[in-house]
Design a protein around this motif. Structure first.
Motif, short mmCIF file in Angstrom:
data_model
loop_
_atom_site.label_atom_id
_atom_site.label_comp_id
_atom_site.label_asym_id
_atom_site.label_seq_id
_atom_site.Cartn_x
_atom_site.Cartn_y
_atom_site.Cartn_z
N PHE A 277 67.44 97.86 20.42
CA PHE A 277 67.88 98.30 19.10
C PHE A 277 69.35 98.74 19.20
O PHE A 277 69.66 99.89 19.45
N LEU A 278 70.25 97.76 19.04
CA LEU A 278 71.68 98.05 19.05
C LEU A 278 72.37 97.03 18.14
O LEU A 278 72.24 95.82 18.33
N HIS A 279 73.12 97.55 17.16
CA HIS A 279 73.73 96.70 16.15
C HIS A 279 75.16 97.16 15.89
O HIS A 279 75.41 98.34 15.60
N ALA A 280 76.12 96.23 16.04
CA ALA A 280 77.53 96.53 15.76
C ALA A 280 77.72 96.51 14.25
O ALA A 280 77.90 95.45 13.64
N ALA A 281 77.68 97.70 13.65
CA ALA A 281 77.55 97.81 12.19
C ALA A 281 78.87 97.91 11.44
O ALA A 281 78.96 97.51 10.28
N GLN A 282 79.93 98.45 12.09
CA GLN A 282 81.20 98.63 11.38
C GLN A 282 82.38 98.32 12.29
O GLN A 282 82.37 98.64 13.48
N LEU A 283 83.39 97.70 11.69
CA LEU A 283 84.65 97.40 12.37
C LEU A 283 85.79 97.75 11.43
O LEU A 283 85.73 97.43 10.24
N SER A 284 86.82 98.39 11.96
CA SER A 284 88.00 98.69 11.15
C SER A 284 89.23 98.61 12.04
O SER A 284 89.24 99.19 13.13
N PHE A 285 90.25 97.87 11.58
CA PHE A 285 91.48 97.74 12.37
C PHE A 285 92.58 97.18 11.49
O PHE A 285 92.32 96.65 10.40
N LYS A 286 93.82 97.31 11.96
CA LYS A 286 94.94 96.74 11.24
C LYS A 286 95.09 95.28 11.65
O LYS A 286 94.98 94.95 12.83
N HIS A 287 95.32 94.43 10.66
CA HIS A 287 95.46 93.01 10.95
C HIS A 287 96.57 92.81 11.99
O HIS A 287 97.67 93.37 11.85
N PRO A 288 96.30 92.04 13.05
CA PRO A 288 97.28 91.92 14.14
C PRO A 288 98.60 91.26 13.73
O PRO A 288 99.60 91.42 14.42
N ILE A 289 98.63 90.54 12.62
CA ILE A 289 99.86 89.89 12.17
C ILE A 289 100.47 90.62 10.97
O ILE A 289 101.64 90.99 10.99
N SER A 290 99.65 90.85 9.93
CA SER A 290 100.19 91.43 8.68
C SER A 290 100.23 92.95 8.69
O SER A 290 100.98 93.56 7.92
N GLY A 291 99.40 93.58 9.51
CA GLY A 291 99.34 95.05 9.52
C GLY A 291 98.42 95.62 8.46
O GLY A 291 98.20 96.83 8.40
N GLU A 292 97.84 94.75 7.62
CA GLU A 292 96.92 95.21 6.58
C GLU A 292 95.65 95.78 7.22
O GLU A 292 95.16 95.26 8.23
N THR A 293 95.13 96.86 6.65
CA THR A 293 93.89 97.45 7.17
C THR A 293 92.69 96.62 6.75
O THR A 293 92.51 96.32 5.56
N LEU A 294 91.90 96.22 7.72
CA LEU A 294 90.67 95.46 7.48
C LEU A 294 89.48 96.32 7.84
O LEU A 294 89.50 97.02 8.86
N ALA A 295 88.43 96.29 7.04
CA ALA A 295 87.21 97.06 7.33
C ALA A 295 86.01 96.20 6.96
O ALA A 295 85.97 95.59 5.88
N PHE A 296 85.04 96.16 7.87
CA PHE A 296 83.86 95.33 7.67
C PHE A 296 82.60 96.13 8.00
O PHE A 296 82.63 97.01 8.87
N ALA A 297 81.53 95.80 7.31
CA ALA A 297 80.24 96.45 7.57
C ALA A 297 79.15 95.39 7.58
O ALA A 297 79.19 94.43 6.82
#
Length: 321
Positions: A277-297
């Motif tokens: 029971f292990l699930h990678a549920a959230q990711l958040s980081f700045k786009h490596p090229i544009s610098g825009e903040t990306l967040a996923f669930a």
């Protein structure tokens, strides 16, 4: 640059990450150089054509995180079509642009071929998207772990993502179920982790002062009579970090076949939990090229959500007894 059968094959330079650290150089080369005869791999090691940090190494040399490996042009045997990764069911893509894509990896699928697995996520993606010149994993998930995974489509994006991961600039949060009643709403766990090999050659990790610094942040999400659902934020990205930190605290992951409670796992399997029971549920980081903040669930997949529903039903039945 060398030309083989009219095809240009270049020298490769690979930087060793945490996942490959500790592996012998010969085993590492055999894993990444699919289709290259074993005898050829050992010949280029003996001749010094393979260099680690600019130096010749013996075939028994164990790689260290951060090592720079120079791999000469390799003559690949005629492709064995039977071994090619089948395109299969398309992998769920959560996000894609010119620099990267984020997929929602199913459980049971290795991220790359090797260790008895003929192909994994990256090979399948390459088979599905032959038009893309480059697809490389930015990080890894264990085979049984489901959830969000970043794949780079440009070398500049890959390099930037590796730097961000090393500097803790990618926020990664996981959901896991542990046996027992977890008490603290928020708990920081700082325990150094040391990698070692068992007598059978399997990689394992333990808490040890001689290990590398590792920091996990545990948050209590839900609690049942005998189980607790936790969110774990990784401040560092060591191999098996969540699994070893929680086992060290006496809360091994449900279904973990390396560090878990094997008798409990067997019982839970009978109740419907067929994997860790292990699930990678959230990711958040700045786009490596544009610098825009990306967040996923990513929500819990059906198998894990089904087991949570089972716990709810069991709790309800117990309350009415």
């Amino acid at each position: 640059m060398t030309t083989i059968d009219g095809k240009a094959i270049a020298v490769r330079h690979e930087r060793i990450d945490d996942a490959a650290a500790g592996q012998r150089i010969d085993n590492y080369l055999l894993r990444i150089a699919k289709g290259v005869p074993k005898s050829h791999v050992y010949r280029i090691l003996r001749s010094g054509e393979v260099r680690v940090n600019g130096r010749r190494v013996q075939q028994t040399y164990r790689l260290v995180e951060g090592d720079e490996v120079r791999i000469p042009p390799l003559r690949v045997a005629e492709p064995a079509r039977a071994r090619a990764a089948p395109a299969g069911q398309p992998l769920p893509v959560v996000y894609e642009d010119d620099a990267l894509l984020v997929i929602d990896k199913p459980s049971g699928k290795a991220v790359h071929g090797g260790s008895g697995v003929s192909y994994g996520v990256i090979e399948q993606l390459r088979a599905q998207r032959p038009e893309l010149r480059m697809l490389e994993l930015a990080h890894r998930l264990d085979r049984e772990t489901s959830g969000l995974l970043i794949v780079a489509k440009k070398r500049s994006a890959l390099t930037a993502l590796h730097d961000m991961l090393r500097e803790g600039k990618v926020e990664k949060r996981y959901l896991t179920l542990v046996p027992g009643r977890w008490a603290n709403p928020l708990q920081h766990v700082k325990a150094p982790l040391h990698k070692y090999l068992t007598a059978e050659g399997e990689r394992r990790v333990r808490v040890s002062e001689e290990g590398k610094a590792a920091h996990s942040v545990m948050r209590l999400i839900r609690r049942w009579r005998d189980f607790s659902l936790l969110e774990v934020e990784l401040k560092t990205g060591r191999t098996h970090q969540i699994r070893v930190h929680l086992a060290h605290l006496g809360f091994p992951l449900c279904g973990d076949d390396k560090y878990g409670d094997f008798a409990l796992n067997k019982r839970l399997e009978g109740e419907g939990l067929k994997r860790m029971f292990l699930h990678a549920a959230q990711l958040s980081f700045k786009h490596p090229i544009s610098g825009e903040t990306l967040a996923f669930a990513s929500p819990l997949p059906p198998d894990l959500k089904g087991f949570v529903d089972h716990l709810d039903a069991a709790e309800k039945a117990h309350t009415h007894d």
